[in-house]
Structure formats: C-alpha cells, structure tokens
Design a protein around this motif. Structure first.
Motif, short mmCIF file in Angstrom:
data_model
loop_
_atom_site.label_atom_id
_atom_site.label_comp_id
_atom_site.label_asym_id
_atom_site.label_seq_id
_atom_site.Cartn_x
_atom_site.Cartn_y
_atom_site.Cartn_z
N SER A 19 0.81 -1.22 0.00
CA SER A 19 0.00 0.00 0.00
C SER A 19 0.84 1.26 0.00
O SER A 19 1.87 1.36 0.67
CB SER A 19 -0.94 0.00 1.21
N VAL A 20 0.41 2.22 -0.83
CA VAL A 20 0.90 3.60 -0.76
C VAL A 20 -0.37 4.37 -0.39
O VAL A 20 -1.36 4.29 -1.11
CB VAL A 20 1.48 4.07 -2.11
N ALA A 21 -0.36 5.03 0.74
CA ALA A 21 -1.62 5.47 1.31
C ALA A 21 -1.48 6.77 2.10
O ALA A 21 -0.38 7.35 2.18
CB ALA A 21 -2.13 4.37 2.24
N TYR A 22 -2.57 7.21 2.67
CA TYR A 22 -2.55 8.32 3.62
C TYR A 22 -2.89 7.79 5.01
O TYR A 22 -3.76 6.93 5.14
CB TYR A 22 -3.55 9.40 3.21
N ASP A 23 -2.22 8.32 6.00
CA ASP A 23 -2.50 7.94 7.39
C ASP A 23 -2.91 9.17 8.19
O ASP A 23 -2.25 10.21 8.11
CB ASP A 23 -1.23 7.39 8.07
N THR A 24 -3.97 9.02 8.96
CA THR A 24 -4.26 10.02 9.98
C THR A 24 -3.89 9.37 11.31
O THR A 24 -4.39 8.31 11.66
CB THR A 24 -5.73 10.45 9.93
N ILE A 25 -2.95 9.99 12.00
CA ILE A 25 -2.32 9.36 13.15
C ILE A 25 -2.51 10.20 14.41
O ILE A 25 -2.25 11.41 14.39
CB ILE A 25 -0.79 9.21 12.93
N GLU A 26 -2.94 9.56 15.48
CA GLU A 26 -2.98 10.25 16.76
C GLU A 26 -2.21 9.42 17.78
O GLU A 26 -2.46 8.23 17.93
CB GLU A 26 -4.44 10.44 17.21
N THR A 27 -1.21 10.02 18.42
CA THR A 27 -0.46 9.33 19.47
C THR A 27 -0.48 10.24 20.69
O THR A 27 -1.05 11.33 20.65
CB THR A 27 1.02 9.05 19.07
#
Lengths: 313, 313
Positions: A19-27
């Motif tokens: 996959s080449v994708a977009y990530d929405t990340i919350e840490t």
C-alpha cells in the motif's frame, strides 16, 4: 514521472508490492492528518538507503507531485504505481500503547479493486518484498516474478484470522517472513513463543523474523539452531509515532540483505541490526518525516551504537 | 550448622539479607506446595556458583535439616539465619502471565518481627546485597556494614507505593539497584522508560539494572552513556516457573561482579550476561530445583550460547 528515473543496475534491486496510502495518526505526542504512509512507502524509503527499489501499488487522484517527489528524492522507481480514478487508501489510527499500532479506521478506496501490474522494467529484480496486503495478491505477484532470488513478506492478524488458506499458500513460497509476536502466536495457534516460531517455520519460510516493538526482534531459521539471533531495540528518549516502524524495519533488513554479494548467516545478523536501526528512526517523528530526512552516515552511526549497546567487547 | 562451614577467604564474599521462605506456586505447568524459596535463597544459590555467600534471614521451626542441606550443598554460610519460634514466611502465587510474578497470599509469620543480626564472621564481606525487604531493615543492615565496597539492592511495588521515604534513604546508599520495568516507571512516576531510568539514577544508585522478563535486561549507569548495555533473554522452549528468576538474575549478576578483581564496565557487561543465564535456568523447573542441580560448566556453556545469540561475529 518515469522520465525522471535514472538508469539502474540490472541486479540488486528490490521490487515491493503493497500500500501507498494516507494515514491520519494520533499518538500521545499529537495528531497528524493525512500523512503520506502505507507499508510500501515506509518499506521503499527505508530500503532505498541500501539498494535500488521499485514499487507496485495503486493510488487515487489525491496522490500528486508532492507525494511523487518523496519517492523521487530517494530515487525510487514508481513506474509500477498505478494512478486511477477515486481516492487513495486512507488509514486512521490511535496509538496509546506505543508497542503495537492499532488501525481503527480504514477506507480502502482505490485499493479495494487493486490488480497489481508489474512493469516490464521490473522483471529483472532479484529481490521481492510482499508487504501486508491480501495474500491472493501477494501470491499473484510472486508467481508473476519467477526469476527472483529471494522473497520476503509480511502479513497481519486480519489475514491470519480470516484468510488463512490463501496466506498458507503464500508462506510456502517465502524465503523470509517478518511478523510480530502476536501474529506469530496467532498463526501457529500456540501461545508459547518459541514453539510458535518453529511451527511457523514449518509452514514454509526458511527464515522468520519476529518483531517485538520496543524489545527488539528475533530471527529464527530452518538452518542450524546456532543461527538464531536477537537484536534488542535501541533506547529512544521519546517515541513520537511508531506507525511504519515495522515496515521501516523490513526495509532496512531486506534492503541491507539485497545489497550484499551473498546472503550469508553473518549478513542476516547485520541485516537484523539495520532493520532495528531503521525502525528506531521511524519512531522519532510522525509518519515518514524522519526517514525522509536521513543520511547513510546517520544510519551507520546508529548501527555502531547498537553494537556498543549489545556487545561484550 | 556453623561447625560444618569451611574456612573462607577474607575477601570476595557477599553478605545477603532477605527472605528465606516457603512458596506455594501454581503456574500453567502445574502446582507445588511449600517449595523452599524466598529472595535470599534464590540469590544465594545463584551467587554461590561465582563467589562465597553469607545469608542473613529469619526462619521458623518448620525450617529444618533438609532445608539447611540445600544451602550447605552450595557451601553457603548460614550462621546469619536466625531460628525462632513460629512458622517461616510463606508466600502463595499464581502465575498465568509468565513475565511477572504475582504474589497473592503472604503470611509473614516470623518475618513480621525480623531484626537482622549480623554475625561477627560476616563483617569482612566486601559485597552486600539487600534483597527485597522493608527498606528500614535494608538501611539498618547497610549501616551496620560500613566496610563494604559495593552494595546492590532490590525492592518491589509495595515499598515504592507505601514506604517511599524509607526507600529513598536506601537508594542514596546503593551502588546498584535491580528492579523491573513497572517498578522503574512507578518509582520515577514517569511512564517513559528511558526518562524513568534516568530519574531513578538521580535518586542515588550509580547503576540501574532493569529486568524485562522474557525480553532481557538493560543496564543504565551514571558513568558515560556509552556504558548502557542490553542483554536479551535466552530463548526457552518452555517456561515452567518464573518464581525467583529475578533473584537468580541478581545472584548471577552480583556474584560474578564480586568474583572479579576489578568491577570494570566490561565486567558489568559480562555480569549482565551471567545474570540473564542464571535467570533462565531458574525458569526451567519449579522453585530452586534447577539452580540446585546446576554446574558451572552448564552456566558457562549457556553464557557462550547467549553470546552466539546476540553477537554479530
């Protein structure tokens, strides 16, 4: 974009599908909307510090010049990235336990009907990495590249749980499988780690690399028992975002192996260290930020730091 | 029993104060009633493969010749074990997660009024280990042995939570503190492991050894950053009972250090390996069974196995 790609050597290149994708990340350190991500992205960027890399993936109309430029900056061949109508794969994750990524929202988008197509120019790749995608697709790509010398792959709990027969077919054709502790135990149906690892080896892979997050990684091999190897992880003052750490590990591990004239047991050991090093860099900033900004000098300095941290003399 | 104790060299002996007790243990592998146990027991047996050991503890009328014989077989000096009316300390634990021991039932018995008394014959010990007991008692023993060269100690969540002021006094006088991940974070009040480790070092210990169960151990030092060291754990096909693994680690670690002419950074690294080795043996059978039956040849063979497992060349 293909006009910008430099001429490559015929050997020592890795083709990766994933996959080449977009990530929405919350840490616990904050949040980032729509970072460039995906397993093939992290893998390619990481492996590109060691060898030539060629990507097979599918993206939507939201993947443009800015994203292409990230790959181009690392001289990664993107002729196998298919551009299609619709939106790119989007994943959303919240990570409070920084040892294991939990993807919470997934919009497959253009990925739902992904049919990997291998450019003719990729056919002389000697190394193939099957990133975490539907095992049916992993197998198709594997069969379309009969000339490869070494095949490594990844998978995840979803495929182990609900697509095991297809996954088992993929495992039969793998030289190297890279998964985590939980996946190893789940795949083997055995909660004893060492027993589970040996069961997984019996499914086909000649080498199994189990990633333990902040506790490093262990390599098992169907060769002599003596080739078992452990790399602890580096000590990070702060883990900002572990997204992509496993794929960055795989990129460092397989990229280093591909760069070597021979894949000896000693090369596998050093590959474990390079994998660990690349995984540690990935955690230092959100998304691919840190990996994009790396230099080979920094990588080698950290390799020696890991040696210092673990060697008696 | 003191007549049976052989004459010892004046140097290189460790005095240990802590519990000599009975354990009732239940793990996924089975159950054992009233095994000989206690931190000082595991520590002494383990350290006795490296140097002379002298124990300070208290036991009840249920501690007889059979138990004495276990110490005598390893030539451990038990003149500091006080025999008193009543029953010995009894702990009951059920362990389903084999990474961390959970003591569920505790009968302090004679231990409730323990007043450590140090035999005159122990006063030339150069090494002192303060096993996990009330920090008030740890401090008292420490102050009664002003001539020691190196002091190591252990503690647990209970003392960290409810007896912190007394514990902080002990930490000021320690050269080496050995605790686990959870205790490190709890003591520092910081969930970030590396930051927590440095906070604990600021409390007094010159060296901090953090035990990670099946994932090995990490040594931090107030000396140069370069002296940080990681030892992964050995791979065990089966963990029968992790009771006493931490104390056996401490015995191997401190016993090896005490056996060395100088406590150099290189000696600390090897001590981490010997600690790991002794902890791994402890898990292979219930209670002290495996440690009692060990030979130094087996220990050194496993040390080399650990080196093989972790070294590049």
């Amino acid at each position: 974009m293909s006009r910008k790609v430099r001429v490559r050597k015929a050997t020592m290149s890795i083709t990766v599908v994933g996959s080449v994708a977009y990530d929405t990340i919350e840490t616990t350190s904050g949040k980032r909307e729509r970072c460039l991500g995906g397993a093939a992205t992290y893998f390619s960027l990481s492996a590109s510090f060691f060898t030539d890399v060629r990507v097979i993936a599918v993206v939507g109309e939201d993947f443009g010049k800015r994203q292409e430029a990230v790959f181009a900056a690392r001289n990664i061949d993107t002729r196998g990235i298919e551009h299609t109508a619709g939106k790119s794969f989007l994943a959303g994750s919240y990570l409070d336990n920084l040892n294991e990524a939990k993807t919470e929202v997934t919009d497959l988008n253009v990925f739902a009907s992904f049919e990997p197509r291998i450019p003719a120019a990729y056919s002389d790749s000697e190394f193939l990495f099957l990133a975490n995608i539907d095992p049916v697709l992993q197998r198709r790509v594997r069969e379309a590249m009969p000339g490869v010398k070494l095949v490594a792959g990844d998978t995840m709990n979803y495929w182990i749980k609900d697509h095991k027969p297809a996954l088992l077919e993929v495992l039969k054709g793998l030289d190297i499988l890279l998964i985590n502790d939980t996946e190893t135990k789940m795949l083997a149906g055995n909660s004893n780690f060492v027993q589970a690892a040996h069961s997984v080896l019996a499914m086909g892979p000649k080498t199994l690399v189990v990633k333990h997050g902040e506790y490093g990684a262990t390599l098992f091999s169907t060769a002599a028992e003596a080739s078992t190897f452990k790399s602890p992880a580096l000590l990070l003052d702060e883990v900002i975002d572990p997204t992509g750490a496993g794929d960055s590990f795989a990129g460092g591990f397989f990229g280093y192996l591909a760069s070597q004239p021979e894949q000896t047991p000693a090369a596998y050991r050093r590959a474990m260290f390079y994998g660990t090093v690349m995984g540690s860099f990935a955690c230092e900033r959100f998304g691919t930020e840190r990996i994009q900004a790396l230099t080979r000098q920094e990588i080698d300095a950290r390799f020696h730091q890991l040696r210092e941290l673990t060697h008696l003399d």
